[in-house]
Design a protein around this motif. Sequence first.
Motif, PDB file in Angstrom:
ATOM      1  N   SER A   1     -19.495   6.618  -0.701  1.00 35.84           N
ATOM      2  CA  SER A   1     -20.114   5.868   0.101  1.00 35.84           C
ATOM      3  C   SER A   1     -20.134   5.016   1.030  1.00 35.84           C
ATOM      4  O   SER A   1     -20.113   4.977   1.895  1.00 35.84           O
ATOM      5  N   VAL A   2     -18.865   4.014   0.332  1.00 37.46           N
ATOM      6  CA  VAL A   2     -18.246   2.817   1.162  1.00 37.46           C
ATOM      7  C   VAL A   2     -17.003   4.220   2.163  1.00 37.46           C
ATOM      8  O   VAL A   2     -17.222   3.202   3.253  1.00 37.46           O
TER       9      VAL A   2
ATOM     10  N   TRP B   1     -19.265   5.020   5.487  1.00 39.96           N
ATOM     11  CA  TRP B   1     -19.367   3.882   6.177  1.00 39.96           C
ATOM     12  C   TRP B   1     -18.619   2.943   6.960  1.00 39.96           C
ATOM     13  O   TRP B   1     -19.134   3.177   8.102  1.00 39.96           O
TER      14      TRP B   1
ATOM     15  N   TRP C   1     -25.495   7.495   1.655  1.00 39.37           N
ATOM     16  CA  TRP C   1     -26.741   6.849   0.408  1.00 39.37           C
ATOM     17  C   TRP C   1     -27.210   7.938  -0.520  1.00 39.37           C
ATOM     18  O   TRP C   1     -27.881   8.190  -1.073  1.00 39.37           O
TER      19      TRP C   1
ATOM     20  N   TYR D   1     -25.002   7.390  -2.963  1.00 39.28           N
ATOM     21  CA  TYR D   1     -24.059   6.443  -4.477  1.00 39.28           C
ATOM     22  C   TYR D   1     -25.538   6.986  -5.849  1.00 39.28           C
ATOM     23  O   TYR D   1     -24.650   6.522  -6.670  1.00 39.28           O
TER      24      TYR D   1
ATOM     25  N   ILE E   1     -25.678  -7.131  -5.665  1.00 41.51           N
ATOM     26  CA  ILE E   1     -25.174  -6.668  -4.543  1.00 41.51           C
ATOM     27  C   ILE E   1     -25.387  -7.047  -3.401  1.00 41.51           C
ATOM     28  O   ILE E   1     -24.162  -6.129  -2.874  1.00 41.51           O
ATOM     29  N   ALA E   2     -24.881  -8.596  -3.648  1.00 41.38           N
ATOM     30  CA  ALA E   2     -25.014  -9.164  -2.230  1.00 41.38           C
ATOM     31  C   ALA E   2     -23.452  -9.229  -2.251  1.00 41.38           C
ATOM     32  O   ALA E   2     -22.758  -8.806  -1.497  1.00 41.38           O
TER      33      ALA E   2
ATOM     34  N   VAL F   1     -21.906  -5.557  -1.833  1.00 38.93           N
ATOM     35  CA  VAL F   1     -22.338  -4.977  -0.225  1.00 38.93           C
ATOM     36  C   VAL F   1     -21.473  -5.763   0.868  1.00 38.93           C
ATOM     37  O   VAL F   1     -20.933  -5.164   2.121  1.00 38.93           O
ATOM     38  N   ARG F   2     -21.032  -6.877   0.712  1.00 39.57           N
ATOM     39  CA  ARG F   2     -20.425  -8.162   0.893  1.00 39.57           C
ATOM     40  C   ARG F   2     -19.009  -8.014   1.078  1.00 39.57           C
ATOM     41  O   ARG F   2     -18.178  -7.261   2.369  1.00 39.57           O
TER      42      ARG F   2
ATOM     43  N   ALA G   1     -18.371  -4.712   0.073  1.00 42.77           N
ATOM     44  CA  ALA G   1     -17.735  -3.359   0.579  1.00 42.77           C
ATOM     45  C   ALA G   1     -17.596  -3.345   2.163  1.00 42.77           C
ATOM     46  O   ALA G   1     -16.519  -2.452   2.801  1.00 42.77           O
ATOM     47  N   GLN G   2     -18.319  -3.859   3.072  1.00 46.87           N
ATOM     48  CA  GLN G   2     -19.083  -4.008   4.483  1.00 46.87           C
ATOM     49  C   GLN G   2     -17.470  -4.276   5.156  1.00 46.87           C
ATOM     50  O   GLN G   2     -17.360  -4.206   5.898  1.00 46.87           O
TER      51      GLN G   2
END
Length: 470
Positions: A203-204, A207, A379, A381, A442-443, A446-447, A449-450
Motif C-alpha cells: 500500500s505504501v 501510494w 486501500w 492493506y 495512525i497519524a 501515515v505521516r 509513510a507519506q
Amino acid sequence: MDWLDPLVLARWQFGLTTIYHYLFVPLTIGMALAAAIFQTMWVRTARVEYLHLTRFFGKIFLINFAMGVVTGIVQEFQFGMNWSDYSRFVGDVFGAPLAFEGLFAFFLEATFIGLWIFGWDKLPPKLHLLSIWGVAVGSILSAYFIIAANAFMQNPVGYEYNPVTNRAELVDFAALLLNPVALAAFPHTIFGALMFAAGVIISVSAWHLARGQHTETMRISLRFGLWSMIVSTVGVVISGDQLGLAMYATQPMKMAAAEATFDTVCGKDASFSLFTLGTPDGSSELFSIRVPYLLSLLSTHSLDGCVHGINDLNAQYAVEFADTGLTNFAPVLWITYWAFRWMIGLGMLHAFIAVVGLWVTRRGARREPAAWMWKIAIWSYPLALGANIVGWVFTEMGRQPWIVFSLMTTQDGVSPGVEAYHVLISLVAFTAVYAALAVVEIALIVRAAQKGPDTTEKPDEAAQLPSVVY
C-alpha cells in the motif's frame, strides 16, 4: 444476555483490548523482518535504494513497536483485575511461558532495538546488521511463548491437577512448549503477520508510485511486498491445514461450529459449507451450499473420514462434564462460522491482488498500471489485517464456553466479588484511551509513510547519520 453482568463486561473488555493490541503485533513481527532483509541487501549489494528502504520501513516499525508495548502492558493487568480465579487456577502453568517471553524474548528484542537505533555511527555494518536480525528473531520468539501459553487454553498439556489447592501445576515444561496446537499455530500466526506487513509495504509503495515519487526505490519495495504476500499466503495455507488437523483432534466442537455441522457426518456427507442458514436456536440447518468430501479432507486428511456434529458432541459433553452444570457446549455459531470464512476470504483476496499486481508490474509490461489499480493496491492493506483479527476471534470464541478447554469454564474464571460498574468504568476508560492512541498511531504512521524515504542519503554516509533521525 445481561449486559451489566460482570462476566459479560469482563469478556468484552479483554476481547476489545486484545484485538486492539493485536493491531500492532503482526506489523511489528513482519516489519522487523522486512527491515532486516532490506538491510541485508544493502550490506551485500551496497545499493543505496536498500539503505533508503531499511531506514524508511524501520521508522514505521519503531512507531508500531512503541505502541504495541504500551497496549500490551494492559493485557497482564486484566488477569488480576477481572480474571483472578482463572489466574489462580493456571498461574503456575501460564506464568512460565509468559516469564520466558518477558525476561528472554522481549528483553532480547528490546536490547537489539537499542543497538540498532543508536548503533548506526558506532557499530561495524555487519555487526549493526546483526542487531536488526536480533530484533526480528526476538519478536518471533516472543510470539512463540505467547502462543504456547494460549495453546494450553486450547489443549491443556504438561500439567497435573492438585485437588488440595484446586490448581493446575506445571510438571513438564517441554510438553507445554511442544504442545501440538502451539506447533501448528505458531507458523500460521507468523505467516499471517508477514501477510499484513507485506500488505502495508504494498500500500505504501503504491501510494508513492501512483504519484510518481521515489519510483526507483518504491518499485523495489512494491515487488518485495507482492512476492512476500504470495509466499506468506502459501505458508498460511499449509500451516492452516496442519492447524485444522490439530484443532479437530483436540477441539472437535470448534471444528463442528466452524462448519455449522449439527450431526456427525462421514465421507461425502462431510462437506464444507460455503454458506449456511440455520434455525434461530442454532440447533439445525435450514439451507446451505456445500462442497462434498472437503470437510472430511480438511479434518482427517481422508475422503471417508467422519466429523463429529454439534448435537452429538453436546450429548457427549453433557455427560462427561456434568459437574459444570452446562447443557450447551457449543460457541456462538454465527461468530465462529463467519469468522472462519472471513479469515479465509480476506486473506485469499489480498493474495489475489498480489498476483495481479505482479502481473501488471512485470518487467516488459506494455503499459503502466491504471489509476484504479493503484487505488486498489493502496486501500488493500486492511485485508490481511482483518484476516488476522477474525482468525483470532475464531480461535478464542470457538473455545467457549471454556476458558481452559475441559478444565475450567469461562464463567468460573472471572474474579469473584467484582462489581459490574467497576468493570464498566475501566472498559469505558480503556476504550477512550485506546481510541486516542489509535488516532496518534495512525497519524504518525501515515505521516511517516507519506513523507517517504530520505533519498538524499548515500551508502558511505550511513555511518555518519545521527541516530535521532528516528
